[in-house]
Design an enzyme around this catalytic site. Structure first.
Site, PDB file in Angstrom:
ATOM      1  N   LYS A 102       0.911  -1.170   0.021  1.00  0.00           N
ATOM      2  CA  LYS A 102      -0.034   0.154  -0.017  1.00  0.00           C
ATOM      3  C   LYS A 102       0.985   1.218   0.057  1.00  0.00           C
ATOM      4  O   LYS A 102       1.939   1.276   0.566  1.00  0.00           O
ATOM      5  CB  LYS A 102      -0.795   0.005   1.245  1.00  0.00           C
ATOM      6  CG  LYS A 102      -1.571   1.352   1.398  1.00  0.00           C
ATOM      7  CD  LYS A 102      -2.311   1.396   2.565  1.00  0.00           C
ATOM      8  CE  LYS A 102      -3.294   2.788   2.936  1.00  0.00           C
ATOM      9  NZ  LYS A 102      -3.771   2.979   4.002  1.00  0.00           N
ATOM     10  N   GLU A 156      -8.750  11.833  12.425  1.00  0.00           N
ATOM     11  CA  GLU A 156      -7.644  10.752  12.901  1.00  0.00           C
ATOM     12  C   GLU A 156      -6.750  10.939  14.100  1.00  0.00           C
ATOM     13  O   GLU A 156      -5.907  11.949  13.995  1.00  0.00           O
ATOM     14  CB  GLU A 156      -6.840  10.287  11.620  1.00  0.00           C
ATOM     15  CG  GLU A 156      -6.075   9.272  11.924  1.00  0.00           C
ATOM     16  CD  GLU A 156      -5.319   8.623  10.675  1.00  0.00           C
ATOM     17  OE1 GLU A 156      -4.368   7.702  10.705  1.00  0.00           O
ATOM     18  OE2 GLU A 156      -5.657   9.015   9.435  1.00  0.00           O
ATOM     19  N   GLU A 181      -6.905  -2.358   2.871  1.00  0.00           N
ATOM     20  CA  GLU A 181      -6.481  -0.965   3.252  1.00  0.00           C
ATOM     21  C   GLU A 181      -6.543  -0.840   4.850  1.00  0.00           C
ATOM     22  O   GLU A 181      -5.407  -0.446   5.531  1.00  0.00           O
ATOM     23  CB  GLU A 181      -7.069   0.132   2.547  1.00  0.00           C
ATOM     24  CG  GLU A 181      -6.290   1.530   2.785  1.00  0.00           C
ATOM     25  CD  GLU A 181      -7.166   2.685   2.129  1.00  0.00           C
ATOM     26  OE1 GLU A 181      -6.729   3.707   2.360  1.00  0.00           O
ATOM     27  OE2 GLU A 181      -7.890   2.394   1.021  1.00  0.00           O
ATOM     28  N   GLU A 184     -12.067  10.611  -4.418  1.00  0.00           N
ATOM     29  CA  GLU A 184     -11.866  10.843  -3.215  1.00  0.00           C
ATOM     30  C   GLU A 184     -11.114  12.035  -2.562  1.00  0.00           C
ATOM     31  O   GLU A 184     -11.406  12.677  -1.625  1.00  0.00           O
ATOM     32  CB  GLU A 184     -11.350   9.537  -2.396  1.00  0.00           C
ATOM     33  CG  GLU A 184     -11.364   9.605  -1.063  1.00  0.00           C
ATOM     34  CD  GLU A 184     -10.428   8.100  -0.624  1.00  0.00           C
ATOM     35  OE1 GLU A 184      -9.824   8.034   0.392  1.00  0.00           O
ATOM     36  OE2 GLU A 184     -11.066   6.976  -1.067  1.00  0.00           O
TER      37      GLU A 184
END
Length: 565
Positions: free
Chosen positions: A312, A362, A406, A541
């Site tokens: 990733k 986050e 992910e 996104e």
């Protein structure tokens, strides 16, 4: 205020009084460092601290760390009067210490929003900071501003706004263990509200671009004057720090604090949660859609062919928005607060420099004593227009193989890093949905107990950069980003938050922008690329993530302005 930056040295500078009138020399720590990926682990092998040629030892405790609380008053103006009197008394009766840090605080009966107070100081050229924690939930004590104390809920800290710096820390070299210890030297469990607010860049190995030069590789400040917004009231405070061995004496520190207090406004007006009408003249993306597609496809080739260990990688975009009028970063941040539930808001602005603001969902970690919490966050979808559609979007996100991959990479990476320094790690929930006003993500919460408070630096160094903002494996992803992205992320996607005596909390600096007077803003966003990613969907996104900023602006210049230009 300029000071020489020598390679291999750490810059810690004291008080910023009036920048145009006063120049203060830098203090330097010269250390040999052993490198990890982004942070430097160095356990004091021949470190020294100096300012103006006077040597000091960052390992030595300072003479005193105190908090003095005065009787409650009814308004900010009365709090200012109390503090000015207290500062004058301190000046005439200095403490018997050659170094120290003292916080004077005055509770205010009325609740004043920290963002409103900060906006009232917008004419100052002093450094500014703002940090607002997420809304505490029933099983969380996130951003409890009272350290270890059991206090009424009405006293819990909600937001902090500060101007001026009692002491600040900055350098172009990577944030090191000795840098962390130098900051912690001014903090104590006994004074939980003396905190150092700041940020660390995403990748300290990259060259610092012009737009980020005032931040360096890391930037932390203990505010000179701050407004603490509590759940049922507020508090105005001043902090003075000095160290004679660093040629920053008590008298100099007090004079600088008084100079700042003369500039601080006690008049606070409720800030309207809307940005004055302005129009976008241009919006240029780096990379463009064409080069974005090429970068994503190149990443997918590495991931799919098996010729690389890469599983990733998170690729980001910088969008320069130029507007017809200046963007007020504090007003913009206030608008982001409207959709700030379950998110952190922050602002970090060195003196007379650009402002780094953000509204990030986050958490990197929250430490209170030895207890530490972190979380995994990955996968993004918009919210549905109805309850039924929103549920369909949620189910699609939970059942998506690409998003599950992910998310699992992020969660398992954080779990392993916590296990390296904790006695037991709990993951609960293991996979759920976090809903924000405009988007929703897959998330998991993780908790553990550190073996030592000194492990705080190790956990910060290991958790950043997480797979959520870099990729996996970390070094392969970091190298790909460094080779592919042609802009400097700076503090974007880096740790943003605060260190305290017995507590600290950091968010991840995503959903953020760098705002400069007269030049508009740079808006940052990123998205994770894994097997099954589609370049066009990932671009969509990015648009979704940056829209919380751009929706506050008009997307085109009015016709009459076009004709004039």
């Amino acid at each position: 205020m300029a000071a020489a930056c020598i390679s291999g040295h750490f810059l810690a500078r004291f008080i910023d009084p009036e920048p145009a009138k006063c120049s203060i020399s830098a203090s330097l720590i010269s250390c040999s460092r052993q490198s990890s990926i982004h942070f430097f682990h160095h356990k004091y092998q021949s470190c020294s601290l100096s300012m103006n040629g006077c040597r000091g030892d960052p390992r030595a405790p300072i003479g005193t760390i105190e908090t003095r609380t005065f009787p409650t008053v009814s308004s900010p103006a009365l709090a200012m009067d109390t503090l000015n009197s207290a500062i004058s008394q301190l000046k005439s009766d200095p403490p018997p210490f050659t170094s120290g840090i003292i916080r004077l605080q005055v509770p205010i009966q009325q609740k004043i929003e920290a963002i409103d107070w900060l906006h009232a100081q917008h004419y100052l050229l002093l450094p500014r900071c703002f940090f607002s924690g997420r809304t505490p939930t029933g099983n969380s004590d996130i951003f409890n501003g009272n350290g270890h104390n059991s206090t009424p809920k009405s006293h819990n800290l909600v937001s902090v706004a500060g101007v001026g710096s009692a002491v600040f820390f900055r350098h172009i070299n990577p944030f090191s263990y000795s840098d962390w210890k130098s900051i912690k030297r001014f903090l104590s469990n006994k004074c939980p509200l003396i905190r150092a607010y700041g940020a660390i860049c995403f990748d300290a190995r990259s060259n610092i671009s012009s737009e980020w030069k005032d931040f360096g590789s890391f930037y932390f400040m203990v505010p000179q004057v701050e407004l603490d917004e509590l759940e049922g009231s507020s508090m105005l405070a001043t902090t003075v720090a000095w160290d004679t061995s660093l040629s920053w004496t008590w008298a100099m520190a007090i004079d600088a604090l008084q100079a700042t207090m003369c500039q601080v406004s006690a008049i606070v007006v409720k800030l309207r949660k809307e940005v004055p009408k302005t129009y976008i003249i241009s919006n240029n993306h780096i990379p463009s859609k064409t080069y974005w597609d090429l970068a994503v496809n190149r990443a997918l080739q590495l991931i799919d062919t098996g010729n690389s260990a890469l599983i990733k990688v998170v690729l980001a975009r910088s969008s320069r928005v130029v507007t017809t009028t200046d963007i007020d970063p504090i007003a913009w941040l206030a608008c982001l607060q409207v959709e700030g539930e379950n998110a952190y808001q922050f602002c970090l602005q060195p003196p007379n420099a650009r402002a780094f603001i953000g509204n990030t969902p986050e958490q990197l970690f929250h430490r209170k004593c030895l207890n530490i919490n972190s979380e995994a966050l990955a996968g993004t979808r918009g919210r549905g227009r109805s309850t039924t559609l929103d549920l369909q979007v949620e189910l699609d996100l939970l059942s998506s193989p690409k998003d599950h991959l992910e998310f699992t990479i992020v969660r398992e990476s954080i779990r392993k890093k916590l296990e390296a320094v904790c006695n037991g790690v709990v993951v609960e929930p293991k996979k759920a949905i976090r809903k924000l006003p405009r988007v929703q993500h897959i998330y998991a919460q993780l908790a553990g107990r550190l073996r030592s408070e000194d492990d705080e630096f190790d956990i910060l160094a290991s958790l950043h950069p997480s797979p959520a903002v870099c990729g996996f494996p970390t070094e392969e992803a970091r190298l790909f980003i460094a080779e592919t992205e042609v802009f400097d992320r700076g503090m974007y996607a880096g740790p943003v938050g605060w260190f305290g005596g017995g507590e600290s909390e950091f968010a991840v600096g995503i959903r953020s922008a760098l705002v400069e007077k007269g030049l508009g803003a740079l808006i940052y966003a990123g998205t994770g690329i894994v097997e099954g990613s589609n370049p066009s969907l990932e671009w969509d996104e990015l648009e979704l993530k940056t829209s919380q900023f751009t929706k506050l602006l008009k997307l085109e210049v009015p016709l009459h302005q076009k004709l004039i230009t």
